[in-house]
Each structure stands twice: as structure tokens, then as C-alpha cells.
Design an enzyme around this catalytic site. Structure first.
Site, PDB file in Angstrom:
ATOM      1  N   SER A 253      22.047  78.035 -18.003  1.00  0.00           N
ATOM      2  CA  SER A 253      21.176  76.885 -17.767  1.00  0.00           C
ATOM      3  C   SER A 253      20.056  76.778 -18.795  1.00  0.00           C
ATOM      4  CB  SER A 253      20.557  76.980 -16.367  1.00  0.00           C
ATOM      5  OG  SER A 253      19.582  75.974 -16.175  1.00  0.00           O
ATOM      6  N   CYS A 254      19.665  75.532 -19.089  1.00  0.00           N
ATOM      7  CA  CYS A 254      18.521  75.293 -19.972  1.00  0.00           C
ATOM      8  C   CYS A 254      17.216  75.651 -19.279  1.00  0.00           C
ATOM      9  CB  CYS A 254      18.488  73.824 -20.406  1.00  0.00           C
ATOM     10  SG  CYS A 254      18.336  72.650 -19.043  1.00  0.00           S
ATOM     11  N   SER A 255      17.289  75.981 -17.988  1.00  0.00           N
ATOM     12  CA  SER A 255      16.077  76.243 -17.213  1.00  0.00           C
ATOM     13  C   SER A 255      15.827  77.717 -16.927  1.00  0.00           C
ATOM     14  CB  SER A 255      16.131  75.491 -15.877  1.00  0.00           C
ATOM     15  OG  SER A 255      15.990  74.109 -16.076  1.00  0.00           O
ATOM     16  N   HIS A 377      10.112  70.323 -22.267  1.00  0.00           N
ATOM     17  CA  HIS A 377      11.043  70.625 -21.172  1.00  0.00           C
ATOM     18  C   HIS A 377      10.336  71.244 -19.972  1.00  0.00           C
ATOM     19  CE1 HIS A 377      14.457  72.328 -18.972  1.00  0.00           C
ATOM     20  NE2 HIS A 377      15.240  71.516 -19.675  1.00  0.00           N
TER      21      HIS A 377
END
Length: 474
Positions: A253-255, A377
Site C-alpha cells: 500500500s501507498c499508505s 499524500h
């Protein structure tokens, strides 16, 4: 050779044209649906992935064909994101009149944006298409998925599941389509050129293509989450949250937390707490070995991309028993930028650790990391100091700032925060995106605002300039 090339281009164009035509025909039927019928379509998509056995089959196939992530986490992600998104959409108006403001004489009527092209990554070839489809269909749009080549088989299985549910409720199957294999740049680009609206979640190149396509779009940029741990944080609880975020689905995940910035006053204590969660702190030589295994000629090595920690240990030649048994790896860093690859997004169970003298320096380090990669982000703060919580909110140029949360769960919406569930998160103008919020059904609606005459409201000059005149004169 030129004739063959032209024939391929014609076939690509004809294939997409036919798919878009079918989508528009399906939308003609869909447009007459009531809110209740539309909600049934959304429920059908959700059930197609949530149904017992389906999330498991999709996760198994995704892991087999893409080679990234972790089976148990992929199942959990599909079920959790689907349930959360359906909760967000339940009871929300998206058909016909959705709002009336009597005082302003404005009536809002929701309408579709059209045929949606959704480019999705190999990291989530099942969950992301279903998540975006639920939102797009909520607005009575049709959607065509452009999966990654490796993720095509998973997206195809999802399509089969969705079409089975559509058949039950009598919905047009062509509301949800995917590009045929083999998917490549040419057919994806052609889809973007013919669609009415584009959303891209994935590589920087795909996002750039979406944002420069000339079409309305909601494309989202890369993440590179950094979390600050200040001296007031609950050490053991924070370590647990960072571990969960760093390791979920092998950091696809980008998170997930890529870096953590720890105040010096609690640095050693925090490192020990992270070790208790299965973190292995690499020495200088092991850090060098790890870097060589993760980057080849400046590019991420797919052999270590979102792999199990034991695979990374073996690829890097980390022979210490604790490294072989680690849940994740930690590398200490002081530099930021292209000469320090650990400061960027890694998509691996590797956590970069920075030490800050105080909270102000922690903010500066975090800003520098995000300015290098991931600006706009998200970031996090683990703290019990309200002053620090307030300060970081003013200082960090991010669209999501999570306080005392598991980043990978919270950024894309969670049951214990107010962010809507999604797998696509905008970075605003900081990240070069059109949207700064979490992607939602609202991005797939056109709104007609019907304006009626209301009693005239004309301000006086005194009301508009009085304070200015008093201060500066006329």
C-alpha cells in the site's frame, strides 16, 4: 512491418471503441434506474467480492500471478475495504434531486459523468477495481478497468463474479468491463482517450498519462508515509501500530509507514519496542547489502518488491538468525534524496529510521522526506501533546494527517476515523493531483444546479468597505 503496426493500432482502437459503445448502451438503461435500483447494483458489486470464498479466491490468484503481498492480508483488505465503502455509500443520494437549499433557491440534481476508465495497479488487482466500481456505479456510470498485465487474471475473475451478481438482479453486464488480455500501454492509452472520465491508481507513468490525457480525471500520486514519534508517545502502543502498518500485505500500500522520525529522548526505547514487534535493526554492512538487494542500477528490484521478510533476508544475504526470523527490517538513516534510496517509497517491509533532537527538527526531517517524495499524500504523529498535534497540522503540507493511528488502515478510511473508505488517495496540488481528498462517489457525479429567484440581497458600501475605510480612509 509498418502495415503490421498499423493493423495492431486499428485493432486496439476498434476493441476499445466497441467496449465504450457497449458501456454507453448499458448506461442508457442504467440512467432510468431509481435510487433503490442503483443501490442494488452497488450492493451486487460489493457482494461479488465479499461473498464467502470470493475474496479468498481473488487473493490466492493475485498472489500467484503478481507475486506480491500476503494472502491473509489481501483477503482482509478486500473484505474490509468493501464493507467500509458500502457503509459509506448506504443511504446516500446520487440519483435525481440530492439537495434543496430553499434559502438560496438552489436545487441540485445528480447525473453521471459518463464512461469511466479506471487504471489499477498490480498491487490490488481485485480490491481497487471493486472499490472504484462501487463509487462509479453509485453515480449511474459505466466503468472499464485497465488492469496491470500481471493483475489481469484477478480482475477477470472479479468481472466474472460481478457479472454473476448482475445477472441475478437483471443489471446490464456491460456496466462493468475490463480490457482484454494482453493489456499494454497502447490499449490503456486508447481507453483513456475514448472515456469520459479517468481515474488512475498506480505507477507515476500511468498517473502522468492520465493527468495529461486532456480528459477530466481524478488521478492520485505516490505515497511515502512518514510518521513522527514524539517524546510523549505511548511507546509500546506506537510500536505495535507502526509494525501493523509497515507489514500489512508486505507493504504493497501507498499508505504504509516508509519512515519513522523519533525524538532523541525516547529513541533507544522506541527502537527496543520495535524490536519486540519483530523488527530487525540492520548494521551498516547489512544496510549496504539490503540496499544492493532492493535497488539495481537505481531501480527497484522486483525480487524484493512486497515480498515476505524471509525472502528479502535471503536476497540480501542477511544471515543473522534474528534477521531470518524478522517481521520487518529497520535501517538507520540521516540523509534524504535520490542518493539515499531508503528515504523514498520502498514497497517492502523495510522501515527507515531517523533520529531528531526535538519535535521541531522531527517536523523538518519529515518535510524534507515528503518534499523528496510523497508530498501531499499523508503523514502521521504519535503523541499525547495537544500543542504538537496542533502545530503539525499547520506545518505539514499533506492531505491526511493521522494522529495515533495505524497509517495503512487509517489513510484510506477506517471504522474508527471519519475518512471515507477508498484505495485511491489524492495529494492535492502538493502532489500534482486534481483532488486532495479520498476518492469517493462524489467524484463520479455531475451536478445540475437549478437556480430560482429569491428575494434580492444587496449589501451597502458601508457593509463591504466600512472596516477598511475606518483603518485606511477612503
Amino acid at each position: 512491418m509498418e502495415e503490421v503496426k498499423n493493423l495492431v493500432e486499428v485493432n486496439v482502437q476498434e476493441t476499445v471503441t466497441e467496449m465504450v459503445k457497449k458501456a454507453r448502451e448499458a448506461m442508457k438503461i442504467f440512467y432510468s434506474y431509481s435510487q433503490e435500483q442503483v443501490d442494488e447494483v452497488v450492493q451486487a458489486v460489493a457482494w461479488a467480492i465479499y461473498k464467502p470464498g470470493h475474496a479468498e479466491s481473488l487473493a490466492e490468484l493475485a498472489l500467484k500471478d503478481t507475486g506480491v503481498g500476503r494472502y491473509e492480508d489481501k483477503v482482509l483488505k478486500k473484505r474490509r475495504k468493501t464493507m467500509g465503502t458500502l457503509r459509506d455509500l448506504k443511504g446516500v443520494k446520487s440519483v435525481g434531486v440530492i439537495n434543496i437549499d430553499v434559502a438560496k433557491g438552489i436545487t441540485e440534481i445528480a447525473k453521471p459523468v459518463g464512461v469511466v476508465a479506471a487504471v489499477v495497479p498490480s498491487t490490488n488487482p481485485g480490491a481497487t477495481p471493486a472499490n472504484i466500481a462501487m463509487m462509479a456505479l453509485k453515480g449511474r456510470n459505466a466503468i472499464i478497468i485497465a488492469p496491470s498485465p500481471k493483475g489481469h487474471s484477478t480482475s477477470q475473475l472479479l468481472l466474472n463474479y460481478i457479472h454473476e451478481e448482475f445477472e441475478k438482479i437483471g443489471a446490464p453486464k456491460d456496466l462493468f468491463q475490463i480490457l482484454p488480455a494482453p493489456v499494454n500501454k497502447a490499449i490503456t492509452k486508447e481507453l483513456m482517450s475514448q472515456a469520459d472520465f479517468i481515474t488512475v491508481t498506480g505507477s507515476a507513468n500511468n498517473v502522468h498519462n492520465g493527468q495529461t490525457s486532456g480528459k477530466p480525471n481524478a488521478c492520485v500520486g505516490a505515497g511515502n508515509v512518514v510518521s513522527i514519534v514524539d517524546r510523549t508517545a505511548s511507546i509500546e502502543e506506537t510500536a505495535r501500530k507502526i509494525f501493523l502498518s509497515k507489514t500489512f500485505d508486505n507493504a504493497t500500500s501507498c499508505s504504509n509507514d516508509n519512515s519513522v522520525v523519533i525524538e532523541a529522548a525516547i529513541y533507544e526505547e522506541m527502537i527496543e519496542a520495535l524490536k519486540k514487534q519483530g523488527g530487525y535493526l540492520c548494521n551498516a554492512e547489512e544496510k549496504r547489502q539490503l540496499q544492493e538487494a532492493m535497488w539495481v542500477d537505481g531501480k527497484r528490484n522486483s525480487r524484493t518488491l512486497a515480498k515476505d521478510p524471509i525472502v528479502i533476508a535471503q536476497e540480501a544475504g542477511l544471515i543473522h538468525p534474528d534477521a531470518q526470523a524478522a517481521n520487518f527490517f529497520m535501517v538507520e538513516e540521516s540523509g534524504i534524496g535520490k542518493d539515499y534510496p531508503f528515504s523514498g517509497e520502498k514497497l517492502a517491509v523495510v522501515l527507515t529510521v531517523y533520529k531528531a533532537d526535538d519535535f521541531q527538527e522531527a517536523i523538518k526531517i519529515s518535510k524534507d522526506i515528503l518534499n523528496y517524495q510523497g508530498r501531499g499524500h499523508s503523514c502521521g504523529l504519535h503523541s499525547t501533546d495537544e500543542k504538537n498535534i496542533e502545530q503539525i497540522g499547520y506545518e505539514m503540507d499533506v492531505c491526511r494527517l493521522l494522529i495515533n493511528q495505524v497509517q495503512v488502515f487509517g489513510n484510506g478510511g477506517n471504522f474508527n476515523n471519519g475518512l471515507n473508505f477508498t484505495l485511491s488517495m489524492g495529494g492535492g496540488t502538493w502532489g500534482g493531483n486534481n483532488i486532495g481528498e479520498n476518492l469517493s462517489y462524489k467524484h463520479f457525479l455531475n451536478i445540475t444546479r437549478v437556480s430560482r429567484v429569491i428575494p434580492e440581497v444587496v449589501p451597502t458600501e458601508e457593509e463591504l468597505w466600512g472596516n477598511y475605510w475606518n483603518k485606511y480612509g477612503k
